[in-house]
Design a protein around this motif. Structure first.
Motif, mmCIF file in Angstrom:
data_model
loop_
_atom_site.group_PDB
_atom_site.id
_atom_site.type_symbol
_atom_site.label_atom_id
_atom_site.label_comp_id
_atom_site.label_asym_id
_atom_site.label_seq_id
_atom_site.Cartn_x
_atom_site.Cartn_y
_atom_site.Cartn_z
ATOM 1 N N UNK A 18 56.844 -1.205 38.377
ATOM 2 C CA UNK A 18 56.019 -0.430 37.492
ATOM 3 C C UNK A 18 54.904 0.371 38.598
ATOM 4 N N UNK A 19 55.274 0.866 39.792
ATOM 5 C CA UNK A 19 54.208 1.550 40.462
ATOM 6 C C UNK A 19 53.805 2.783 39.972
ATOM 7 N N UNK A 20 52.440 3.350 40.005
ATOM 8 C CA UNK A 20 51.857 4.502 39.802
ATOM 9 C C UNK A 20 52.356 5.469 40.989
ATOM 10 N N UNK A 21 52.576 4.929 42.243
ATOM 11 C CA UNK A 21 52.761 5.737 43.457
ATOM 12 C C UNK A 21 53.645 5.108 44.368
ATOM 13 N N UNK A 22 54.706 5.978 45.109
ATOM 14 C CA UNK A 22 55.505 5.346 46.082
ATOM 15 C C UNK A 22 55.174 6.225 47.271
ATOM 16 N N UNK A 23 54.729 5.432 48.539
ATOM 17 C CA UNK A 23 54.289 6.329 49.484
ATOM 18 C C UNK A 23 55.113 5.910 50.692
ATOM 19 N N UNK A 24 55.315 6.717 51.587
ATOM 20 C CA UNK A 24 56.174 6.436 52.777
ATOM 21 C C UNK A 24 55.808 7.523 53.852
ATOM 22 N N UNK A 69 48.970 1.046 41.279
ATOM 23 C CA UNK A 69 50.074 0.317 41.739
ATOM 24 C C UNK A 69 51.048 0.881 42.833
ATOM 25 N N UNK A 70 50.659 0.528 43.957
ATOM 26 C CA UNK A 70 51.474 1.219 45.046
ATOM 27 C C UNK A 70 52.510 0.586 45.533
ATOM 28 N N UNK A 71 53.917 1.247 45.817
ATOM 29 C CA UNK A 71 54.836 0.558 46.522
ATOM 30 C C UNK A 71 54.912 1.395 47.932
ATOM 31 N N UNK A 72 54.668 0.567 48.844
ATOM 32 C CA UNK A 72 54.301 1.210 50.267
ATOM 33 C C UNK A 72 55.685 0.959 51.102
#
Length: 298
Positions: free
Chosen positions: A95-101, A40-43
């Motif tokens: 509920x993300x497993x990763x936050x990328x930026x 689950x990615x939040x980008x």
């Protein structure tokens, strides 16, 4: 009334920080991520959002920055705010497993407490650095291809990029003029219009299209002022979408100084999507060609 509205499209590149990646079990090993895993990615990057979709992995994204508007499917994803004005609670609720930026001064995440808050609750934070040349972008695409177990797809995208860049290079040879261009952007964080200097992805795209940026400054951008416009007198003005739409064509053209430019007098003010101009990627060659057709048009 300005009738010409053009939308172009581009990408940019990143370098993955290994230390950050290794802190996440699923994301710590390239070649282990797949659609069957609970990813689950939040980008918080329009650039990365588009690139993940290009690799066929868009269904792993559960949240995006409001500027992630390409492809159209990205518009259906829950937004978590502008990347400089994010809400940690909203991100955590997904509920993300990763936050990328994207890292760097131009793509900073804000406010300052967002990343620590995410890390505190166990969200893996992965920073990518923007790059401003084609080779680095291809490296990123291949990196992400291994990351999501789609290396063949990544290789295919890179080959296509090489092909379209060669076509763009050949097409540029047919133009003998060098139009003077100003890129006017609206910064939502500072709530102001400013002309963008000859740097980064916009500078690269414009140069490859055979135009010259009328600004030559030590900074990437400056505040828009009648004095700057009077001095530079651009033949063409490229206006990014948010600022252009915010005022409307007539009011944009009537801003102090703009009405006196050759661009305004000759109705050569064109609207571009912000995400299509501010980073490089798989469609860069195609969009350089489109920009050529705009800025060299008589």
């Amino acid at each position: 009334m300005i009738k010409s509205i053009f939308n172009i499209a581009v990408f940019g590149t990143v370098i993955i920080y290994g230390l950050l990646l290794s802190s996440c079990g699923r994301f710590g090993n390239k070649g282990t991520a797949s659609k069957n895993d609970s990813i689950r990615i939040v980008c918080a990057s329009k650039q990365l959002t588009e690139l993940i979709f290009a690799l066929g992995q868009g269904d792993e994204i559960v949240g995006v920055d409001v500027s992630s508007t390409y492809p159209d499917a990205a518009k259906k994803i829950t937004t978590v705010g502008y990347h400089r004005m994010l809400n940690a609670e909203g991100i955590i609720s997904l509920k993300p497993t990763a936050f990328i930026y994207n890292g760097g001064a131009d793509n900073s995440i804000g406010p300052d407490n967002v990343i620590p808050q995410l890390q505190k609750v166990g969200v893996t934070v992965v920073e990518f650095k923007s790059a401003e040349n084609i080779e680095d972008i291809k490296s990123l695409i291949r990196d992400l291809g291994r990351y999501f177990n789609v290396p063949a797809k990544a290789d295919s995208i890179c080959r296509s990029m090489d092909s379209t860049m060669k076509i763009a290079e050949e097409k540029r040879k047919q133009y003998t003029d060098t139009p003077k261009v100003m890129i006017v952007h609206f910064g939502r964080a500072g709530n102001k219009y400013f002309p963008f200097g000859p740097w980064g992805a916009p500078g690269f795209i414009l140069q490859e299209a055979g135009g010259v940026n009328v600004l030559d400054t030590a900074k990437k951008f400056r505040e828009l002022s009648p004095e700057i416009l009077a001095e530079t007198q651009p033949d063409v003005i490229i206006a990014t979408d948010y600022g252009y739409d915010r005022l409307g064509a007539d009011n944009f053209k009537a801003m102090p100084g703009i009405a006196l430019t050759p661009a305004a007098k000759n109705n050569r003010i064109y609207r571009f999507e912000e995400h299509d101009l501010f980073y490089l990627g798989p469609r860069t060659g195609e969009n350089i060609i489109k920009l050529m057709e705009v800025i060299h048009k008589k």
